[in-house]
Write a protein that holds these residues in place. Structure first.
Motif, short mmCIF file in Angstrom:
data_model
loop_
_atom_site.label_atom_id
_atom_site.label_comp_id
_atom_site.label_asym_id
_atom_site.label_seq_id
_atom_site.Cartn_x
_atom_site.Cartn_y
_atom_site.Cartn_z
N VAL A 6 0.85 -1.19 0.00
CA VAL A 6 0.00 0.00 0.00
C VAL A 6 0.88 1.24 0.00
O VAL A 6 2.06 1.18 0.36
N CYS A 7 0.29 2.36 -0.41
CA CYS A 7 1.02 3.63 -0.39
C CYS A 7 0.02 4.76 -0.52
O CYS A 7 -1.18 4.53 -0.70
N SER A 8 0.51 5.97 -0.43
CA SER A 8 -0.34 7.14 -0.69
C SER A 8 0.40 8.06 -1.64
O SER A 8 1.63 8.13 -1.65
N LEU A 9 -0.37 8.75 -2.43
CA LEU A 9 0.14 9.80 -3.30
C LEU A 9 -0.43 11.09 -2.74
O LEU A 9 -1.64 11.28 -2.73
N LEU A 56 -5.18 7.16 -1.61
CA LEU A 56 -4.79 5.93 -0.94
C LEU A 56 -4.74 4.84 -2.00
O LEU A 56 -5.67 4.68 -2.79
N CYS A 57 -3.66 4.08 -2.02
CA CYS A 57 -3.44 3.15 -3.12
C CYS A 57 -3.05 1.76 -2.64
O CYS A 57 -2.40 1.60 -1.60
N ARG A 58 -3.44 0.78 -3.44
CA ARG A 58 -3.01 -0.61 -3.27
C ARG A 58 -2.07 -0.91 -4.43
O ARG A 58 -2.38 -0.66 -5.59
N VAL A 59 -0.89 -1.43 -4.11
CA VAL A 59 0.10 -1.75 -5.13
C VAL A 59 -0.35 -2.99 -5.90
O VAL A 59 -0.60 -4.04 -5.30
N ARG A 72 2.66 0.20 -10.19
CA ARG A 72 1.32 0.38 -10.75
C ARG A 72 0.36 0.13 -9.62
O ARG A 72 0.42 -0.90 -8.94
N CYS A 73 -0.51 1.10 -9.36
CA CYS A 73 -1.37 1.04 -8.19
C CYS A 73 -2.83 1.28 -8.56
O CYS A 73 -3.14 1.88 -9.58
N GLU A 74 -3.70 0.83 -7.67
CA GLU A 74 -5.13 1.09 -7.77
C GLU A 74 -5.49 2.06 -6.66
O GLU A 74 -5.11 1.86 -5.50
#
Length: 133
Positions: A6-9, A56-59, A72-74
């Motif tokens: 997971v990550c955040s942009l 908020l992203c899921r890798v 590449r994330c959703e």
């Protein structure tokens, strides 16, 4: 990002240019703590508290090319600063002032966006007409 998936942009405006360059030029360590950037945890995803918007992203995929790792994330959620939402709950597009970083092997630049906004669908009619024989 690879380990937790997971990550955040976090989107900032020109007010954060010092932070941008600091984070982009300092290697290792805990950049956020060293730069005194307030952050918090949102369902296991770190976010920067002062950003205009956090995605908020899921890798989905991580690809190494030898120099960089490309992700590449959703997008699974969005957190928006209250100043970007009007009294009717609508997003105030014209108030989002992000900075784009563009670079290649020759040069790296920042591009600042203007206040110009256009509604989706503004251009398609004339484009379609230009396709007619």
């Amino acid at each position: 990002m690879k380990r937790f998936g997971v990550c955040s942009l976090n989107l900032f405006g020109a007010e954060a240019m010092g932070l941008f360059e600091y984070a982009g030029t300092v290697s290792g360590g805990n950049k956020l703590a060293d730069a005194h950037v307030p952050s918090s945890d949102h369902d296991g995803i770190p976010i920067l508290d002062d950003s205009q918007m956090s995605l908020l992203c899921r890798v989905l995929e991580a690809t190494d090319d030898g120099t960089y790792t490309h992700f590449r994330c959703e997008i699974t959620g969005r957190l928006v600063d209250s100043s970007l939402v009007d009294e009717h709950g609508r997003f105030r597009y014209e108030e989002l002032h992000t900075v784009e970083y563009v670079g290649d092997a020759r040069r790296r630049i920042y591009r600042y966006f203007s206040d110009r906004v256009e509604r989706f669908g503004t251009f398609v009619r004339s484009f379609k007409e230009s396709l007619l024989p």
